[in-house]
Design an enzyme around this catalytic site. Structure first.
Site, PDB file in Angstrom:
ATOM      1  N   GLU C  60       0.827  -1.217   0.000  1.00  0.00           N
ATOM      2  CA  GLU C  60       0.000   0.000   0.000  1.00  0.00           C
ATOM      3  C   GLU C  60       0.855   1.258   0.000  1.00  0.00           C
ATOM      4  OE1 GLU C  60      -0.866  -2.638   1.628  1.00  0.00           O
ATOM      5  OE2 GLU C  60      -2.857  -3.028   0.802  1.00  0.00           O
ATOM      6  N   HIS C 129     -11.390  -5.268   8.743  1.00  0.00           N
ATOM      7  CA  HIS C 129     -11.852  -5.104   7.366  1.00  0.00           C
ATOM      8  C   HIS C 129     -13.205  -4.408   7.310  1.00  0.00           C
ATOM      9  CE1 HIS C 129      -8.775  -8.115   6.789  1.00  0.00           C
ATOM     10  NE2 HIS C 129      -8.943  -8.127   5.484  1.00  0.00           N
TER      11      HIS C 129
END
Lengths: 329, 459, 326
Positions: C60, C129
């Site tokens: 990321e 998540h």
């Protein structure tokens, strides 16, 4: 030597300019005339100059918190730099960035960066952009031995390798991350060995030998320009002063003056001077002339900065966002 | 050229440093980069390098003196150069006593907050605004929201009802059609008592006619006595307010009362003497109440506690002495106040008294004229009442009652004398006024009334 | 007008802009061959090829930073961070680089870069998540933050994002991807900083984001039958925020509920409440109520997760508390 006399003179001039700029900052900082932080490049001039001598104006570099040398080497204007350090509106960043964030996108300087390892992914981005736009622009990414341990180092080298991007990862190994000696922050001795983890070429050179740096980077730049992907070039060097101005007694908390001495003897400028004299590229008079000119340029930069004004309060709100809408072109 | 030697910046947070040792003395040669002195700051010792080569011509700060960072400590000149004049006249630093940072003034306490958060009244912001704009006292409104919070609709209802009760409120002038205005004036109706149904809330002629019809119905006070027996009469808005306020006062402030006979002889005499000229000059007849109001004003000056009110655990002394006079109306009592009663001459007091009472009877008082009172005088002198106790008018802490004036016999120096005596009573809030203070006040008042001073009698 | 899903609307916006503007490239995990885990980028690899639709390694920080560098050097990248939870792995690149380059360089270095990600619980994806901390990004000057609630708004806002030369956090919602709505076929743009009053009312204002917009509308419908008219305002972008619309609405109704899926403390609702308390103070007829998620990580167990997510019930609770002041 493939380098022209003119080029060598240019390189010498730049190294001298960097040295004088930084030395002036030492004095200005001590007198409280430069606010904020200053991380000086004294002793490492050969790396920036040797590397950037391979670049065109439209090539890119990303720099570090210790970025004055890179910016000058890439063609930055010392007046705008000095004004930025003073926090004046005539500075490169209108006084908004300061020493650690000097940027001039017009000559490919994508910014000094206050975050260790912050410039690596950005350099990959510049490389991706160049490849995508099908130009032969390359990007030199400067970073230190400390940053080589950061996650961004690994992600960036991997991404650049996977996509074969034209990025030259240039590690200035000055053996310390602030006060932490290299031998205590990594198990390897040469950062360049990490290139094998990404299957890219890696090499280590004497960072105080400007010609050695030039040659190693030259090979990497050519590789990048011809689409052969990234490289890792490690330059061993040393900073003479502390990590920042204010690091007591030139870093005495983590090294002794005795440690610094041998590096002062290996001064990159003195060495290059000797080489140029030997090759009869320069005479002593010429050298003195270049030094005079360098000193004068720095004096003018300080005067320029002194005579410039500080930003007004309202300017705080400017440049948070880009105002004009761009759009599909 | 002379180069200044300073205590350099030693780190972002370091503000002061102390030279521990000068490595060079005045007159010594120094080289640029050579260690010139050693400075200590925050337990760290740093060697400072000379900024230039030359002669250390002058040392301005010697060892062991703590000075701020960037202080000029020495001057280096080139060989043979004279030291510039300005450096010779710098006084050596004294040992500075470190100044502790004085914290900035505490945040301003909103005046409005202080005066409005009286007791436990909870008000939603929109209601507060509506009350402020119409000049309504929030303490006169009961809240229908959770926990008794005053809601916007409570204030709106209050405004509407008060308008009908005849109390003129702050705010925009009532808009009315010319016809409505003429009719209202003729019939003696207050325009802002009338609900306007015309465009933009204007009062129309029909609205005035309707208001007149409503007025025709007798109030309980007007109705003949025999009609009332067996009837259940809903309290008028005003009665409700009075009921609530009197209960609140009685149950919150512990009342104690004190009585004293006051010889009104001298005052009666004075009044008789000045009556005619007074009327000529001021257009009104001076009454005993005027004298009492003035005397009360003057006495409160000496006894500021009688001008106070309780505010939580604080006692607030009002800055102005505004003496109210209770006016009885059919619907109940209303108490307009004479402002600065201690400072006005009797002429002003009488004039104002007449005006206030008249408007009170017509329902034309403003909230401010009622709310500004800091002490109340209640007189039943026109009735055959010897003395009486009164309930404090909240948030005031003192009320003076005046009974009828009676001719009484008393012994004065062994001789029987007739005196005109009024029994005055003083009720006070015992939370903040004790017997001694109350008694002293009443005594002083009596003295003033019995022996009027020149200031008292000032017209 | 045809109906398409929220995911399709975004796909369409990306596709149309990529056709017109060759500066746009996409980077993210599993966005190419897989089409993105929510299928938002389905078909784009086929049309535009691997040079423009790049499947990245799990990096990321690396690829978000790469997008920053690419944006500074002539491209207009769109990165997808699979869940907002993973933006933490790129936080330096977002907060210290993406948001600040333009300012720090005194306006010389611009970063035209759209970072797409999504919030929302309800799929049993658990604590790492399912977060909704988009209010973090509202707190960082230099980032624009879009929060589309409908397919129509999603396409319009993405068109605007791709025409903006500034960094944009484009915050989608997991549970909205499959919702359908009317979306014009032609191109249209929804300006940033312009709220949408999705239902007019006079009694209470609800400022709602994402999935809570529809839930607020459902509650409004119900309360209307009881004579309470609720106004539902969707800010559409939380930076820039349409303060004027919010203040005008509260000045009309006197009562405010904020409804946002972030945790209550420090969420979007808190900022709106503060703005209204300061700038519409005299108009408030009742305390301001915030509807949000509890201040806990998202639990896994389905009944707990259902309890966690703010819904019509939570909104109705707030409404009835306010009605005590009506």
């Amino acid at each position: 030597m493939g380098l022209s006399k003119q080029k060598k003179l240019e390189m010498f001039g730049k190294m001298v300019k960097i040295r004088f700029f930084e030395e002036r900052i030492v004095d200005l900082y001590a007198r409280g005339l430069v606010p904020g932080l200053a991380h000086l490049y004294i002793g490492e001039e050969a790396v920036a100059v040797g590397a950037c001598a391979n670049l065109r104006d439209d090539d890119y570099i990303t720099s570090t918190h210790r970025g004055h040398g890179h910016v000058i080497a890439k063609g930055g204007d010392v007046r705008s730099m000095m004004a930025e350090l003073f926090g004046k509106t005539t500075g490169y960043c209108k006084g908004k960035g300061g020493s650690m964030h000097i940027a001039d996108v017009n000559i490919g300087i994508l910014g000094a960066n206050g975050i260790a390892g912050g410039g690596l992914p950005i350099a990959v981005g510049a490389g991706l952009s160049a490849k995508y736009r099908k130009t032969d622009q390359v990007t030199i990414c400067f970073f230190g031995d400390g940053a080589s341990n950061n996650g961004t180092f690994h992600e960036s080298l991997n991404l650049a390798a996977v996509h074969g991007l034209p990025v030259i990862f240039t590690c200035e190994n000055n053996q310390y991350g602030i006060s932490t000696a290299q031998k205590t922050h990594q198990t390897i001795k040469d950062v360049s060995v990490r290139s094998t983890a990404y299957d890219i070429p890696g090499v280590t050179v004497d960072g105080n030998d400007v010609m050695a740096v030039y040659e190693a980077i030259n090979e990497a730049v050519q590789r990048a320009r011809s689409g052969k992907g990234p490289s890792l070039v490690e330059c061993k060097t040393y900073r003479w002063r502390g990590h920042h101005e204010g690091d007591p007694n030139l870093g005495e908390r983590y090294r002794s003056r005795e440690d610094i001495k041998p590096w002062i003897e290996k001064c990159p400028i003195t060495r290059f001077e000797k080489l140029l004299l030997k090759e009869k590229v320069l005479t002593q008079a010429k050298i003195d002339g270049i030094k005079e000119a360098g000193k004068k340029e720095i004096d003018e930069a300080v005067e320029f900065a002194n005579n410039s004004s500080f930003p007004k309060h309202e300017e705080i709100y400017q440049d948070v966002f880009q105002e004009e809408m761009g759009g599909s072109r | 050229m002379a180069t200044e030697v300073v205590i350099p910046m030693l780190g972002i947070t370091v503000e002061r440093g102390k030279i521990l040792k000068w490595f060079k003395s005045e007159g010594d040669r120094v080289e640029k980069g050579e260690s010139i002195f050693e400075v200590e700051a925050e337990k760290v010792t740093t060697e400072v390098e000379s900024p230039a080569s030359g002669i250390l011509k002058k040392i301005l700060v010697h060892e062991n003196i703590e000075v701020p960072v960037l202080t000029l400590v020495g001057v280096i000149t080139s060989e043979g150069e004279e030291i510039p004049e300005k450096y010779l006249t710098i006084a050596p630093p004294k040992e500075e006593t470190p100044t502790t940072m004085v914290p900035a003034a505490s945040p301003e306490v909103s005046q409005r907050m202080a005066s409005e958060t009286s007791g436990q009244i909870r008000v939603v912001p929109a209601a507060r605004k509506a009350a402020r704009e119409s000049g309504i006292d929030l303490s006169s409104i009961s809240g229908s929201g959770p926990g008794g919070t005053i809601l916007k609709k409570d204030v709106e209802n209050s405004i509407a009802l008060l308008r009908r009760e005849g109390v003129a409120l702050k705010g925009k002038e009532t808009r009315a059609t010319p016809l409505a205005k003429r009719l209202a004036e003729k019939q003696g109706i207050l325009l802002d008592m009338v609900k306007g149904t015309g465009p933009g809330g204007r009062v129309t002629k029909m609205d005035v006619v309707k208001a007149l019809e409503i007025r025709k119905a007798p109030t309980p006070a007007e109705a003949p006595a025999e009609m009332l027996f067996g009837k259940t009469i809903p309290m008028s808005r005003m009665r409700k307010v009075i009921a609530r306020r009197m209960s609140q006062s009685a149950f919150t402030a512990p009342h104690i009362s004190f009585f004293s006979d006051v010889d009104m002889g001298k005052l009666v005499q004075v009044r008789k003497e000045i009556l005619a000229d007074f009327e000529d000059q001021f257009g009104v007849r001076i009454s005993i109440n005027d004298f009492i109001i003035k005397a009360v004003g003057l006495t409160i000056r000496e006894y500021p506690m009688l001008n106070a009110s309780v505010d939580g655990e604080n006692i607030r002394i009002n800055p102005e002495i505004n003496v109210g006079l209770a006016v009885a109306m059919d619907e109940g009592l209303i108490v307009p106040a004479i402002p600065h009663a201690d400072r006005l001459g009797l002429g002003d007091i009488a004039t104002m008294r007449v005006d206030l009472v008249e408007r009170a009877r017509k329902g034309k008082l403003t909230m401010e004229e009622i709310e500004r009172g800091t002490f109340t005088v209640s007189s039943l002198a026109q009735f055959d009442i010897t003395f009486f106790t009164a309930i404090l008018n909240p948030p005031q802490c003192g009320i003076l009652t005046v009974g009828k004036m009676d001719e009484k016999l008393s012994l004065v120096n062994g001789k029987v004398k007739a005196r005109q005596v009024t029994q005055c009573g003083l009720s006070v809030d015992h939370r903040i006024i004790d017997g001694a203070v109350a008694s002293a006040f009443l005594q002083a008042l009596k003295k003033e009334l019995e022996n009027p001073s020149d200031e008292f009698l000032q017209l | 007008m045809r109906e398409i899903s929220y995911a399709q609307a975004i796909n369409e916006a990306l596709r149309e802009n990529m056709r017109r503007n060759s500066r746009i490239i996409l980077m993210g995990e599993d966005i190419g061959r897989y089409g993105g885990i929510f299928q938002v980028t389905a078909g784009l690899l086929d049309e535009f090829g691997p040079e423009r639709v790049i499947d990245t390694p799990i990096s990321e920080s690396g690829f978000v930073g790469t997008c920053v560098g690419a944006a500074m050097t002539g491209l207009h990248p769109v990165a997808e961070v699979m869940f907002i939870d993973f933006t933490t792995c790129a936080m330096d690149m977002i907060v210290n680089q993406m948001a600040k380059m333009h300012y720090m360089s005194g306006g010389r270095g611009k970063v035209p870069f759209v970072l797409r990600t999504n919030i929302g619980a309800g799929r049993g994806a658990a604590a790492q998540h399912s977060q909704s901390f988009h209010s973090f990004f509202m707190h960082i000057p230099g980032l624009k933050v879009a929060t589309p609630a409908t397919p129509y708004d999603a396409k319009g806002l993405m068109n605007t994002a791709l025409a903006d030369e500034n960094p944009v956090m484009f915050i989608e919602h997991k549970k909205l991807f499959i919702t359908k709505g009317h979306v014009p076929e032609e191109a249209y743009a929804i300006p940033f900083g312009k709220a949408d009053i999705k239902r007019e009312g006079t009694d209470i204002t609800i400022v709602a984001t994402h999935a809570l917009v529809q839930k607020s509308l459902n509650v409004a419908e119900e309360m209307s039958r009881e004579g309470v008219e609720i106004e539902v305002l969707d800010p559409r972008t939380i930076t820039p925020l349409d303060k004027e619309a919010i203040l005008n609405s509260v000045k009309k109704t006197g009562k405010l509920i904020t409804a946002d899926e972030g945790c209550l403390t420090g969420g979007f609702g808190s900022e709106v409440a503060a703005i209204v308390a300061q700038e519409a103070f005299d108009y408030l007829e009742a305390p301001i109520m915030r509807v949000g998620s509890p201040d806990t990580p998202v639990p896994f167990s389905p009944p707990l997760e259902q309890f966690y997510i703010p819904d019509e019930g939570s909104i109705k609770d707030a409404v009835s508390r306010i009605l005590a002041y009506q």
